[in-house]
Design an enzyme around this catalytic site. Sequence first.
Site, mmCIF file in Angstrom:
data_model
loop_
_atom_site.group_PDB
_atom_site.id
_atom_site.type_symbol
_atom_site.label_atom_id
_atom_site.label_comp_id
_atom_site.label_asym_id
_atom_site.label_seq_id
_atom_site.Cartn_x
_atom_site.Cartn_y
_atom_site.Cartn_z
ATOM 1 C CB CYS A 108 55.400 65.061 148.892
ATOM 2 S SG CYS A 108 56.297 66.523 149.425
ATOM 3 C CG HIS A 217 59.099 62.169 147.754
ATOM 4 N ND1 HIS A 217 58.374 62.696 146.721
ATOM 5 C CD2 HIS A 217 59.198 63.131 148.691
ATOM 6 C CE1 HIS A 217 58.039 63.945 147.013
ATOM 7 N NE2 HIS A 217 58.528 64.237 148.200
ATOM 8 C CD GLU A 219 58.019 59.931 144.439
ATOM 9 O OE1 GLU A 219 57.790 59.300 145.484
ATOM 10 O OE2 GLU A 219 58.013 61.178 144.379
#
Lengths: 251, 771, 83, 83
Positions: A108, A217, A219
């Site tokens: 990002c 994302h 994560e």
Amino acid sequence: MSATELPLIGDYSTPSTALSGARIGVVTFPGTLDDRDATRAIRVAGAEAVSLWHADADLQNVDAVIIPGGFSYGDYLRAGAIARFAPMMDKIIDAANSDAKLPVLGICNGFQILTESHLLPGSMVKNDHLKFLCRDQVLRVENNTTAWTNQYAQGEEITIVLKNQDGQYVADEKTLDALEAEGRVAFSYVGWNPNGSRRNIAGITNEAGNVVGLMPHPEHAVEAGFGPDHTGTDGLGFFTSVLTHLVGGQK
Amino acid sequence: MSAAEVKKFNMDTVENAAATPETELPWAELGLKQNEFEEVVKVLGRRPTAAELAMYSVMWSEHCSYKSSKNHLRQFGDKVTEEMKKDMLVGIGENAGVTNLGDGWAVTFKIESHNSPTMIEPYQGAATGIGGIVRDIISMGARPVAVMDPLRFGAIDHPDTARIMHGAVAGIGGYGNSLGLPNIGGEMVFDSVYQGNPLVNALAVGVMRHEDIRLANASGLGNKVVLFGARTGGDGIGGASILSSESFDDSKPSKRPAVQVGDPFAEKILIECCLELFKGSLVEGIQDLGAAGISCATSELASNGDGGMDIELTSVLLRDPTLTPGEILMSESQERMMAVVSPDNVAAFEAVMDKWAVEYSWLGEVTDTNRLVIKWDGEVIVDVDPRTVAHDGPVYDRPYARPEWQDALQADTFKASAAGANLPSTGEELKATLVELMASPNLCSKNWITNQYDRYVGGNTALATPDDAGVIRVDEATGLGVALATDANGRYTYLDPYHGAQLALSEAYRNVATSGAIPMAVSDCLNFGSPEDPDVMWQLAEAIRGLSDACMVLGVPVTGGNVSLYNQTGTTPIHPTPVVAMLGKLDDVARRTPSGWRADADGQAIYLLGTTFDELDGSEFANLRGHLGGLPPKVDLEAEKTLGAILINASRDGMIDSAHDLSEGGLGAALGEMALRYGVGARVALDDLCARDGVDAFTALFSESQARAIVAVPRSEEVRFNDMATARNFPVLRLGVVDASATSLEVQGQFDLDLAELREAHEATLPKYFG
Amino acid sequence: MPRIVVDVMPKPEILDPQGKAIVGALPRLGFTAFSLVRQGKRFELTVEGEVTEEILAQARTAAETLLSNPVIEDVVNVEVVAD
Amino acid sequence: MPRIVVDVMPKPEILDPQGKAIVGALPRLGFTAFSLVRQGKRFELTVEGEVTEEILAQARTAAETLLSNPVIEDVVNVEVVAD
Ligand SMILES: Nc1ncnc2c1ncn2[C@@H]1O[C@H](COP(=O)(O)OP(=O)(O)O)[C@@H](O)[C@H]1O
Ligand SMILES: [Mg+2]
């Protein structure tokens, strides 16, 4: 206290794995938001997370680096524009381009910083619908040979979280053609293009495959109960990929 | 004249004030009433200086002093049992209440309004609403972990609603997303009563270890007072410019902005740097700067401390050098904090500021004089007892009376009205009604809003939209977490303020319990019209009485909140809208209950808990038909408690996989939402319900009776689950089964509703109006 | 084709977080000559054909109503540029 | 105090989502004269004292390196304005 220390979050029982010797840096800029999440993902994958402060110029011997998401410097000028000039970025740019080919993942805002740093081509502009968009997004893994994607199958579809305001990937036609021809599109959006990105590009890699950037994302999809729709863990492969890559002799 | 000379010329010192008692002061323009101004003179024993007048006028405003509501709000503090105090670590009166979570963890949360700023400038108004409430949470010593945003706008098809909607939602997202705080819930209600006066309430929640709790007080002789964060500008001090002398003051911008512009990046930095200060125990006391800025921070810190405070106001870093002392004291510039630091920690404090590149300036120190003394370039311009500014403001017993129209309103029941004729009864009509309801502005999908909010950041969000409560993990080692829900129903409260407020509490309690959490504490935001209108004052008094009575019964204390008055257009007030935020606790967030069944729940039994009465007055269905009258659904707090206990135990013991409470739109809407949650169908029948509760199919589907919920129970748990409900004497009824092979919601003998069609209708509404 | 340029700046008394972030970054890159930076917007409106007084008036009104938010911004310039 | 104005516009070949939204909104408000709108940025850099050639050069470099991204934007103007 270091920037990414988790003062309010208890310790995990880190999975014991042969790979846990790896040290992965997580960079924190003023305005970085997902550094704690990236740290958690690294730990869940079985490695040690090392916090890297933007203003320092010491990579602390990390084996790989993650530049997490957020709004560095508010993203007021352009996403990633000011962060690109941090002392830590100079080190990362050098290490990524060096013979050692330090693996670098930009997520990002991290992806935006990598393009501003010219480690990756192209740039991001505002989403075509002009709104911030948070959704569970399906991606196709278009290149599973990079340092960050080798644990996925070629063509595998994964669901991870997308959340951004400036996620529309743009580059000139020549660059786009080259990216596609050289297999450097790492991820593409499946089903629906959420931001108008050229050729449905969600993420790209450099030629050597050590630098990867993407808008969604991974994560946020490493722990059952907290990922897409509170179940998904499709993002874990990024972090196990780099560990595999490191063990595979690149280190 | 140089800027400095102009300032000097304008300076009204305490000495000067004592010598010139006859000077005319613009107290009326600053919003003080004659009796209030006279009170200030009495307190000081002389006329106030210009700077003192500025301080008293903002601190004694309705917003800061709660002068109309204080007498009533006391009930929140009075009606608490020892049992309710057990987990309350910090109660009403501080920046936010703090509740004990166990294991050394504490949680703090608070809800506040930012209504009129949003009307003027939707983006910035809503954004700074998030910013302000987050600073309240930081100032308790906590790390903020989530935000929520209950919203009320005008009619969905009014052109101005789009302006507010686009601006406010983008502002809440723009600010909250940049702070890295997940948005885990809120509300969206459209009603023309909010056309000229939208409501933007903002909630923030934070967590901390017990030892990290910080309070806003300035103690310890010789400790230093520091202001840090953004520079002080002319934000939000429209009124205060009266204080400057016109003729000598051509240098200043002609009009001070009433609008505050937020800088979320600065606030994010402030969060991190405050946490680092707390971690190093570098501050003795800390206070955020919100309404009334430095006036509020200095007078509150000083009056909560053990001495006084000396401040040199020229040390304040300014964005606009032309500001006068009065303006500096009143400025509402965002992203600022004030702290008290012991001399030993000054260097370490400065190192943290430098690391985060945060500007700061030392303003003065804590004294033992019990006075708040503010100087301008060495000359005393304020010398007051800080308590008189911060705590001893005027308190009014405003007259109130049950409105004359209340009886007629309550007599006008839906079913007896013209709007209540020709109610749907055939299967086709019931189906069409359900689709229409679920596509209606208040019950449609809120995705258009929530897609603009980051609900994942932090990696601790265990539930968020569209589930009943937002759930956040606090401790990764144990899974300990909190659940939060906010609710209010302005129509119910309009029909009956006492019970309407209790219904808001009931729903918030139910939402939290439905997620599996134990309700623990309440924060409330009371949005009402003018307290000078006896009708409105009655609504407010009744709502507070109702809320505090119900909190006693449910055993959940109010730990903080906010009152927003004068919400009206002309003389027409909004519906009384007491927004209730409920905090609950989950020992392990892995046990949280989502609000819909997944495909792997195929064959699970669907049960309805609770009793259905004929309660359509004030309902969403009546609202669709443009009717508002009668009495809201009956409040049954004992039933809510029992229902809550069943839902919490069932979740803890793994007896249910999903649960959804019944609220606006009744059983029909709840079934529709559960099926749409993961796109998995079900088959249910209403016959047993209609027979048991003596209602027809229409009433069964759309009545809004309270203390009800639907749960999906695995076959293996059915006996245990039934036994548990029966043992508690709580009505429980098997309605049907989850059918993963079905792509529809079938109400046997009535209709079969295709889920794709329902989803299309449910999700199309907001995009249709807002693009 | 001729264009009308509309320049919009944050009002001087209003906080400009964008400008603030830039003014903080400049010295780190060795640009030390600037004491204040403000960031505004520049719009280029393309006109097919000639820019009449009426069209320029349209642009001025659009600048005040749509392109700027008068609560926090000022239109500082509306002018025609030819290509 | 003198200011240096830097104007940055999106490259013509890069789709400008904000300009596109504006061009869509204009006719709905009765502004029909504009066939294309592009939204860029205007920076005002305040200089204390005189604008020397060296300072102007600094501004030009800042415009090319920090204030714009050459992949998507062009610096269309750097000029001094006096107050
Ligand atoms: N303004 C908003 N911001 C965030 N979430 C919202 C907002 N409005 C509604 N939601 C979410 O949408 C879902 C449905 O809302 P609602 O029907 O009001 O829930 P309930 O009836 O359980 O109180 C909930 O998860 C709620 O938190
Ligand atoms: Mg609910």
